[in-house]
Design an enzyme around this catalytic site. Structure first.
Site, PDB file in Angstrom:
ATOM      1  CG  PHE A 117      -1.811   1.108   1.454  1.00  0.00           C
ATOM      2  CD1 PHE A 117      -2.212   1.809   0.436  1.00  0.00           C
ATOM      3  CD2 PHE A 117      -2.196   1.351   2.840  1.00  0.00           C
ATOM      4  CE1 PHE A 117      -2.995   3.149   0.748  1.00  0.00           C
ATOM      5  CE2 PHE A 117      -2.735   2.754   3.026  1.00  0.00           C
ATOM      6  CZ  PHE A 117      -3.356   3.485   1.909  1.00  0.00           C
ATOM      7  CE1 TYR A 171       3.046  -4.328  11.893  1.00  0.00           C
ATOM      8  CE2 TYR A 171       2.377  -2.215  13.049  1.00  0.00           C
ATOM      9  CZ  TYR A 171       2.676  -2.892  11.932  1.00  0.00           C
ATOM     10  OH  TYR A 171       3.002  -2.011  10.937  1.00  0.00           O
ATOM     11  CE  LYS A 203       7.012  -1.201  11.412  1.00  0.00           C
ATOM     12  NZ  LYS A 203       7.120  -1.441  10.113  1.00  0.00           N
TER      13      LYS A 203
END
Length: 317
Positions: free
Chosen positions: A15, A141, A145
């Site tokens: 994306f 997540y 990250k």
């Protein structure tokens, strides 16, 4: 001085990656896309198969030596719905291997690593997070990250790698994935276009307030960071600098679609709503960047991208 040479976009078929590729190409830069597999969509950019989750640091370094890009953009690691172990393997380890490979090269490309605001974790409503905020991620997540970001920043500040980190807010705009909030709503709306029925949209509670930025503005920030070579090892937050109720995005998309809809929020609402608002003043000061598109433009252009072919955009009163 702006880095010379090609731009290698890791995850360039994703994306954000697609918009980053387009933004660099519009500036006349040669773009190379790297990823696990070619895109099923037609692409104007050369593709290199490069699976950061599978390649060793030495193998990755050899491939980078062959390509010799002037700029490397790391967009990998944006995944959802995985176990903690899978999340770490997909969002942390690839960047750690990339940093190890970049540190060993015979040349120094400029790296822009894309982190996530979920690295900050839960904050009190009304809080603005930024360089002064200590990250305390509360999801698998976010932890993965953050580990990737910390690896990149350590290498940059030690002089082993040239580059900086952008922590991106929630992203909206054309090409948003089906798993996103807007994607879930659009799927139900699109299924009811042209039918004499009310779309029922079932979602988790919409009590959160989030900072959203248009994907095209985020791509512009990536370019600004790539060319801001005087700044090394800096973390800059990219958003609009305002927290908006996520329910407002859902209502706006429904209005723009022209499809009668009923939103059903499933599950119990948290006692304290989730909140995220970014301090974007460093982005303005260090990069000369600011968001240009409104949330309404992002949602409008997203619906134009996904609405069924041949259906005219209309709004309900």
């Amino acid at each position: 001085m702006a880095p010379e040479g090609s731009v290698l976009v890791l995850g360039g078929h994703g994306f954000v990656g697609r918009h980053v590729c387009a933004a660099f190409a519009q500036r006349g830069r040669r773009v190379i896309v790297a990823g696990r597999r070619p895109s099923p969509r037609p692409s104007q950019y050369p593709f290199v198969r490069m699976d950061l989750a599978m390649l060793s640091a030495a193998e990755l370094a050899a491939e980078l030596e062959r390509l010799r890009p002037g700029i490397v953009i790391n967009t990998v690691g944006s995944i959802w719905g995985r176990s903690a172990e899978e999340m770490w393997a997909a969002a942390a380890l690839p960047t750690q291997r990339l940093i190890s490979a970049l540190s060993s090269l015979s040349f120094r490309p400029r790296l822009v690593h894309l982190g996530s605001v979920l690295e900050y974790g839960h904050v009190a409503p009304g809080t603005t997070v930024g360089p002064h905020t200590v990250p305390r991620p509360d999801t698998a997540y976010g932890r993965a990250k953050l580990a990737a970001t910390e690896t990149a920043v350590r290498a940059m500040r030690s002089g082993a790698v040239d580059g900086m980190v952008l922590r991106l807010a929630n992203i909206a705009g054309p090409g948003a994935p089906a798993i996103s909030l807007l994607g879930q709503v659009a799927e139900r709306l699109a299924a009811c276009v042209g039918r004499d029925e009310v779309a029922e949209v079932r979602l988790s509670p919409l009590s959160a307030y989030r900072d959203y930025v248009d994907v095209r503005d985020a791509a512009e920030a990536v370019i600004a960071a790539a060319f801001a070579t005087e700044h090394v090892g800096v973390i800059v937050d990219i958003g609009r600098g305002e927290a908006i109720p996520v329910r407002s995005l859902v209502d706006l998309l429904i209005k723009l679609s022209g499809v009668p809809a009923r939103v059903v929020e499933q599950g119990s609402k948290p006692l304290v709503p989730d909140w995220l608002q970014l301090d974007i003043r460093p982005a303005m000061r260090l990069l000369g960047w600011r968001p240009r598109r409104t949330i309404a433009e992002s949602v409008r252009d997203y619906w134009a991208d996904v609405r069924p072919s041949g259906v005219q955009q209309q709004t309900r009163a």
